[in-house]
Scaffold this motif. Structure first.
Motif, PDB file in Angstrom:
ATOM      1  N   PRO A 105      87.043 107.854  18.170  1.00 55.56           N
ATOM      2  CA  PRO A 105      88.195 108.179  18.602  1.00 55.56           C
ATOM      3  C   PRO A 105      88.480 109.168  19.739  1.00 55.56           C
ATOM      4  CG  PRO A 105      87.659 109.323  16.649  1.00 55.56           C
ATOM      5  CD  PRO A 105      86.603 108.512  16.815  1.00 55.56           C
ATOM      6  N   CYS A 106      87.356 109.567  20.129  1.00 53.84           N
ATOM      7  CA  CYS A 106      87.203 110.628  21.303  1.00 53.84           C
ATOM      8  C   CYS A 106      86.098 110.258  22.313  1.00 53.84           C
ATOM      9  CB  CYS A 106      87.249 112.230  20.873  1.00 53.84           C
ATOM     10  SG  CYS A 106      88.687 113.125  20.776  1.00 53.84           S
ATOM     11  N   TRP A 107      86.273 110.072  23.702  1.00 51.76           N
ATOM     12  CA  TRP A 107      85.420 110.090  24.507  1.00 51.76           C
ATOM     13  C   TRP A 107      84.729 111.266  24.689  1.00 51.76           C
ATOM     14  CZ3 TRP A 107      82.331 106.187  26.702  1.00 51.76           C
ATOM     15  CH2 TRP A 107      81.872 106.587  27.960  1.00 51.76           C
ATOM     16  N   LEU A 108      83.418 111.379  24.549  1.00 53.64           N
ATOM     17  CA  LEU A 108      82.769 112.487  24.689  1.00 53.64           C
ATOM     18  C   LEU A 108      82.229 113.114  26.136  1.00 53.64           C
ATOM     19  CD1 LEU A 108      80.732 112.507  21.197  1.00 53.64           C
ATOM     20  CD2 LEU A 108      83.000 113.489  21.718  1.00 53.64           C
ATOM     21  N   LEU A 109      82.077 111.912  26.868  1.00 51.41           N
ATOM     22  CA  LEU A 109      81.566 112.237  28.327  1.00 51.41           C
ATOM     23  C   LEU A 109      82.819 112.342  29.419  1.00 51.41           C
ATOM     24  CD1 LEU A 109      78.742 109.607  28.219  1.00 51.41           C
ATOM     25  CD2 LEU A 109      78.695 111.788  27.347  1.00 51.41           C
ATOM     26  N   SER A 110      82.274 112.697  30.464  1.00 54.96           N
ATOM     27  CA  SER A 110      83.294 112.820  31.543  1.00 54.96           C
ATOM     28  C   SER A 110      84.208 111.536  31.865  1.00 54.96           C
ATOM     29  CB  SER A 110      82.594 113.480  32.733  1.00 54.96           C
ATOM     30  OG  SER A 110      81.719 112.483  33.349  1.00 54.96           O
ATOM     31  N   ASP A 111      85.341 111.766  32.638  1.00 58.02           N
ATOM     32  CA  ASP A 111      85.938 110.864  32.895  1.00 58.02           C
ATOM     33  C   ASP A 111      85.397 109.724  34.205  1.00 58.02           C
ATOM     34  OD1 ASP A 111      88.230 111.466  31.658  1.00 58.02           O
ATOM     35  OD2 ASP A 111      89.012 112.830  33.223  1.00 58.02           O
ATOM     36  N   LEU A 112      84.457 110.373  34.803  1.00 57.73           N
ATOM     37  CA  LEU A 112      83.550 109.871  35.890  1.00 57.73           C
ATOM     38  C   LEU A 112      82.513 108.882  35.094  1.00 57.73           C
ATOM     39  CD1 LEU A 112      82.723 109.087  38.642  1.00 57.73           C
ATOM     40  CD2 LEU A 112      81.296 110.961  38.691  1.00 57.73           C
ATOM     41  N   ALA A 113      81.933 109.540  34.186  1.00 54.71           N
ATOM     42  CA  ALA A 113      81.225 108.721  33.219  1.00 54.71           C
ATOM     43  C   ALA A 113      81.678 107.456  32.486  1.00 54.71           C
ATOM     44  CB  ALA A 113      80.387 109.549  31.997  1.00 54.71           C
ATOM     45  N   CYS A 114      83.001 107.677  32.216  1.00 56.60           N
ATOM     46  CA  CYS A 114      83.696 106.588  31.472  1.00 56.60           C
ATOM     47  C   CYS A 114      83.936 105.330  32.668  1.00 56.60           C
ATOM     48  CB  CYS A 114      85.291 107.138  31.381  1.00 56.60           C
ATOM     49  SG  CYS A 114      86.269 105.926  30.639  1.00 56.60           S
ATOM     50  N   VAL A 115      84.274 105.803  33.959  1.00 53.93           N
ATOM     51  CA  VAL A 115      84.178 104.630  34.787  1.00 53.93           C
ATOM     52  C   VAL A 115      83.038 104.106  35.127  1.00 53.93           C
ATOM     53  CG1 VAL A 115      85.153 104.117  37.266  1.00 53.93           C
ATOM     54  CG2 VAL A 115      86.316 105.731  35.922  1.00 53.93           C
ATOM     55  N   LEU A 116      81.844 104.706  35.232  1.00 54.24           N
ATOM     56  CA  LEU A 116      80.722 104.223  35.493  1.00 54.24           C
ATOM     57  C   LEU A 116      80.056 103.440  34.428  1.00 54.24           C
ATOM     58  CD1 LEU A 116      79.002 107.509  37.095  1.00 54.24           C
ATOM     59  CD2 LEU A 116      79.832 105.347  38.327  1.00 54.24           C
ATOM     60  N   TYR A 117      80.394 103.837  33.240  1.00 54.70           N
ATOM     61  CA  TYR A 117      79.977 102.955  32.082  1.00 54.70           C
ATOM     62  C   TYR A 117      80.463 101.657  32.249  1.00 54.70           C
ATOM     63  CZ  TYR A 117      80.227 100.595  27.675  1.00 54.70           C
ATOM     64  OH  TYR A 117      80.187  99.712  26.545  1.00 54.70           O
ATOM     65  N   TYR A 118      81.651 101.234  32.559  1.00 54.08           N
ATOM     66  CA  TYR A 118      82.322  99.943  32.833  1.00 54.08           C
ATOM     67  C   TYR A 118      81.640  99.093  33.877  1.00 54.08           C
ATOM     68  CZ  TYR A 118      85.954 100.467  29.242  1.00 54.08           C
ATOM     69  OH  TYR A 118      86.762 100.832  28.120  1.00 54.08           O
TER      70      TYR A 118
END
Length: 279
Positions: free
Chosen positions: A45-58
């Motif tokens: 339910p919660c993204w534990l990493l940073s917003d930048l890590a979220c974009v880089l993951y994709y």
């Protein structure tokens, strides 16, 4: 990984068609190693990493999906030329040509993924509605056309043409007299080999379409409400395609089964094992 080791190690397998399979296997391997393990972070339910890590993951799923689609197009073109223009196949599809095509395939995939996610990179997290979300925004219509409609249309058109020519060749073979010269017999054997390869790769493409169609079908659904579990299943189906490809190889390619046996028994560690005949 077995596909990658097999084609990379055994010199006899380094054909133009198998180089395309090698590139596709690299896509499959990246999905298994880098994409699937991190899916658990999106289920939480919660993204534990940073917003930048979220974009880089994709970036990784976008690159692997784009590369898979382009590899399927290249495989379709390869089979089209092999079946429909066999006399010029060896000159048009050399190892060097295929290597350049595969390199361009990956470069285009990386460039397209970067351009797709560029807006999200400028200000990571701008599209999330609350803390703990991992949300990105892309132009769904553009992605649908470039990543699915155009390549899938090309794949279907090429394989329909291959199927028509294959049926025509099969009828022509049946009408010939059984007693033929050695040269013609060799030609028929080569044609049958090419047809078998086309049939096997046709199964790979068919499975690919079945796994990817639901995902892109959701893009066409517009504002229809889709449950999170359905959404998760559809995207899992896309990644599951990477698991199915090696299974198809194992069932349809005798050389792959032989290579697996040689790898598992550590035969590849012996001197000159690269020269082993596996076909």
């Amino acid at each position: 990984l077995l596909v990658i080791v097999s084609i990379s190690h055994f010199r006899q397998l380094r054909t133009p068609t198998n180089l395309l399979l090698l590139s596709l296997a690299v896509c499959d391997c990246l999905v298994g190693l880098l994409v699937m393990p991190f899916q658990i972070l999106l289920i939480e339910p919660c993204w534990l990493l940073s917003d930048l890590a979220c974009v880089l993951y994709y970036f990784i799923p976008f690159i692997t999906v784009s590369a898979s689609v382009l590899n399927m197009v290249l495989i379709s073109v390869d089979r089209y030329v092999a079946i429909c223009d066999p006399l010029h196949y060896s000159t048009k599809f050399t190892q060097q040509t295929v290597k350049v095509c595969v390199l361009l395939c990956w470069i285009c995939s990386i460039f397209y993924s970067f351009m797709t996610l560029l807006d999200n990179l400028k200000q990571p997290g701008r599209y999330k509605s609350c803390d703990g979300e991992c949300v990105i925004n892309i132009n769904g219509a553009v992605d649908l056309v470039i990543s699915f409609v155009l390549p899938v249309s090309a794949i279907i058109i090429l394989y329909v043409r291959v199927f028509v020519v294959a049926v025509s060749q099969a009828r022509s073979m049946r009408s010939h007299v059984v007693a033929v010269k050695l040269q013609r017999s060799l030609t028929v054997t080569v044609q049958r080999s090419e047809l078998k390869a086309a049939r096997t790769l046709g199964v790979v493409v068919a499975v690919f379409l079945m796994c990817y169609c639901p995902s892109y079908g959701m893009s066409l659904s517009g504002d229809i409400k889709i449950s999170p579990s359905t959404n998760l299943f559809v995207y899992f189906l896309v990644y599951f395609n990477s698991c199915l490809n090696p299974v198809i190889y194992a069932f349809f390619y005798p050389w792959f089964r032989k290579c697996v046996k040689l790898i598992v028994t550590l035969h590849i560690l012996q001197p000159q094992s690269r020269l082993t005949k596996v076909m």
